[in-house]
Scaffold this motif. Structure first.
Motif, PDB file in Angstrom:
ATOM      1  N   THR A 169       0.841  -1.208   0.000  1.00 55.42           N
ATOM      2  CA  THR A 169       0.000   0.000   0.000  1.00 55.42           C
ATOM      3  C   THR A 169       0.868   1.248   0.000  1.00 55.42           C
ATOM      4  O   THR A 169       0.564   2.231  -0.695  1.00 55.42           O
ATOM      5  CB  THR A 169      -0.906   0.009   1.245  1.00 55.42           C
ATOM      6  N   ASN A 237      -7.233   3.404  -1.631  1.00 54.29           N
ATOM      7  CA  ASN A 237      -8.664   3.461  -1.267  1.00 54.29           C
ATOM      8  C   ASN A 237      -9.298   4.694  -1.908  1.00 54.29           C
ATOM      9  O   ASN A 237      -8.604   5.618  -2.293  1.00 54.29           O
ATOM     10  CB  ASN A 237      -8.864   3.440   0.254  1.00 54.29           C
ATOM     11  N   THR A 282      -4.446   8.692   5.155  1.00 55.21           N
ATOM     12  CA  THR A 282      -5.671   7.988   4.742  1.00 55.21           C
ATOM     13  C   THR A 282      -5.334   6.753   3.922  1.00 55.21           C
ATOM     14  O   THR A 282      -6.090   5.783   3.916  1.00 55.21           O
ATOM     15  CB  THR A 282      -6.613   8.885   3.920  1.00 55.21           C
ATOM     16  N   GLY A 286      -7.330   4.563   5.915  1.00 51.93           N
ATOM     17  CA  GLY A 286      -8.597   4.579   5.196  1.00 51.93           C
ATOM     18  C   GLY A 286      -9.601   5.560   5.733  1.00 51.93           C
ATOM     19  O   GLY A 286     -10.726   5.630   5.237  1.00 51.93           O
TER      20      GLY A 286
END
Lengths: 431, 196
Positions: A169, A237, A282, A286
């Motif tokens: 990520t 996301n 974030t 998220g």
């Protein structure tokens, strides 16, 4: 027969034979009187007629019609040959007519490399893409150093988030942020070509120099932006993707036009700078937590001492270019805001432990650097001179990375998930 | 001195480059209206099929471009070339005016400040006196405020033109790509009409 309203030739363009040479060099020649000038015109024509492979046409004689010939009221002959081969300002008796925008360089012998570079810069070039230069061109178009800084702040936001570190990520968020930043910077340069041409700081940008076309720049921007935002939305996301797209919009459609309309551009620009660390956070969690907003607030406040100090020494360029910056139109506000936000950084650092982002050591270890930048901001506020502005600006350059590093080392270690149910996280007892 | 020249002026595009249409004729000393004449005085070799970009203009700091007119220029390409030429001329005029006005007003400001202090323009060494940055800042602010509307209208028009040019370039590129892909070549020049 060609007739020129001005019978004095002030320079001759020479077209080099096309066997590898692309440029045209100017040879400065003095023509002393009208008869000589007619002669040289005639001799040029004869030369043309002889050599039909070289298309020397009417335009050769139009070098007489230089813009400053039109706008100046009279022409005077040069007293002596100029050292540099490029035409310079005409001697005008009353000195009040056309004045050069560029300065006349001092008559000192200059190093060969510099001279060659300067001559090369004055040449005409073909407007086509040199594929070997493309990586460099793209790097300058996307303002690669600024992009690197943006990605660093996003990475810091990611690292500060109170979740286990996920390298995949992290990588996707970094790449996505990098691409979004490239897009925003490219579009910014696309919008600003004539203004960039007129400011010293920006006159060597790729679009200004014609190294690529506007269409090419926009295509590059789209080629970065679409994958970038998509990567953020799908690979990380949707919230991060939205923030990335929002940032691009704010920078290109709000900040860039506002620069010429109102001083509010600085505040918009500060928000643009604040969003990447929020995006990093974030991307990890998220959700838009207070910790994310705190990191954003650090960047927001930092922008003011950074930018206000920078713009203080560029006031002439901004004024001539038509940029509405606080430093030009509201100088006292400029200094006040820089000071206010520098001091505000101290307060924000104190919020770190409150919001559970850092331990209580953070406000303490960051106090020296925060106090130092506040001190410089105070001196800038009090004196308002170039020297103090420069000092404040250079301080801000190392202050931000230092602050983020300290925050990272003081990051609050959270208990693992299963224990969190037993001991809910409360503000640190140390407070 | 400040002209309100932000509106489009008559297009001066037509007579830019006569060089490109030749195949061995004698030198075309075309008579043309001096006001339309090439202000840069540069002429690229006829075999060149590219546009050429020059050094920054000494007054406007913008780089002039000489556009190559292809043998069988389509109407779309002609529109694009005219628009780019026109935008370049319009921009050049704005910035020449801007830079000239700025320099002139700056000189006046310096002179008036010095005279109000009772100082001469040049000091004992013969160098020109300069003001401190604070004193100049007054002028910079004044200049910006005075020209705010002009700048805003230039902005608006520049954004519109830039966008239109880019769209046209995209259309031309797509059109040419389509023609290449479908194997069409350019038609002969004669039925396409003159470029002037």
């Amino acid at each position: 027969m060609y007739k020129t309203p001005c019978s004095r030739l002030t320079g001759v363009w020479k077209c080099l034979l096309r066997d590898g040479l692309l440029g045209v060099s100017v040879q400065q020649r003095l023509i002393a009187n009208a008869s000589r000038s007619h002669m040289s015109v005639r001799s040029l024509i004869q030369l043309c007629r002889k050599n039909q492979t070289e298309w020397i046409t009417f335009q050769h004689f139009c070098f007489l019609k230089r813009q400053y010939v039109k706008s100046s009221s009279g022409l005077c002959q040069r007293a002596g040959p100029k050292q540099e081969p490029v035409a310079s300002v005409l001697d005008d008796p009353d000195d009040s007519v056309v004045s050069q925008v560029q300065q006349i360089p001092a008559l000192k012998p200059e190093p060969e490399a510099a001279r060659a570079a300067r001559l090369e810069a004055r040449q005409w070039k073909e407007l086509k893409v040199e594929y070997s230069d493309l990586p460099g061109i793209y790097a300058r178009l996307s303002k690669i150093k600024l992009t690197a800084l943006v990605v660093t702040t996003a990475a810091a936001g990611f690292a500060m988030a109170p979740v286990p570190f996920d390298p995949v990520t992290f990588l996707m968020a970094s790449v996505g942020t990098c691409l979004s930043s490239c897009t925003a910077n490219s579009i910014n340069q696309y919008f600003e070509v004539p203004f960039d041409s007129n400011m010293n700081r920006t006159k060597n940008r790729p679009l200004v120099r014609g190294q690529i076309s506007p269409l090419h720049a926009v295509s590059f921007a789209l080629a970065c932006g679409i994958p970038g935002v998509t990567l953020l939305t799908l690979g990380v996301n949707p919230l991060t993707g939205f923030l990335g797209a929002l940032n691009i919009f704010l920078y290109t459609c709000c900040y860039t036009p506002l620069k010429r309309l109102s001083i509010a551009n600085t505040w918009v620009g500060a928000v643009v700078g604040a969003i990447p660390p929020v995006m990093g956070w974030t991307a990890a969690t998220g959700s838009l937590d207070p910790g994310a907003l705190l990191l954003g607030a650090f960047l927001f406040s930092w922008q003011f001492p950074h930018f206000n100090a920078l713009s203080w020494n560029l006031r002439e360029d901004y004024s001539r270019g038509g940029y509405r910056m606080m430093s030009v139109t509201h100088p006292s506000l400029c200094k006040r805001v820089a000071l206010r936000h520098s001091v505000g950084l101290i307060g924000l650092s104190a919020l770190g432990p409150v919001l559970d982002v850092t331990t209580w050591t953070f406000p303490l270890v960051s106090l020296p650097i925060n106090l130092y930048i506040s001190y410089l901001a105070f001196r800038f506020y009090h004196n308002g001179d170039r020297q103090n502005a420069r000092k404040l600006f250079f301080c801000s350059l190392w202050h931000l990375p230092m602050l983020l590093l300290l925050a990272l080392t003081c990051k609050k270690r959270h208990v693992p998930q299963d224990e969190a149910a037993v001991a809910p996280s409360t503000p640190s007892l140390a407070l | 001195l400040v002209h309100s020249k932000d509106s489009k002026k008559d297009s001066k595009t037509a007579t830019r480059s006569p060089t490109k249409h030749h195949t061995g004729e004698t030198i075309p000393l075309i008579r043309r209206d001096p006001s339309h004449c090439q202000r840069t005085g540069f002429s690229p070799a006829a075999a060149s099929k590219c546009d050429w970009i020059g050094p920054p203009d000494r007054l406007s700091n913008l780089r002039p471009i000489i556009y190559h007119i292809p043998e069988n220029e389509t109407p779309l390409e002609r529109t694009l070339r005219h628009l780019r030429q026109d935008t370049e001329d319009w921009s050049h005029e704005f910035w020449t005016n801007q830079n000239f006005t700025f320099s002139k007003e700056k000189e006046e400001h310096v002179r008036s400040q010095l005279s109000s202090k009772g100082l001469s323009e040049r000091d004992d060494d013969g160098r020109k006196r300069t003001l401190s940055s604070e004193e100049m800042a007054v002028f910079y602010k004044h200049f910006l405020d005075k020209n705010m509307t002009r700048h805003a209208s230039y902005n608006r028009e520049w954004y519109g033109r830039n966008f239109t040019i880019t769209l046209l370039m995209a259309r031309v590129a797509l059109h040419n790509t389509w023609r290449t892909l479908t194997g069409q070549t350019r038609g002969t020049g004669r039925e396409k009409g003159k470029s002037t």
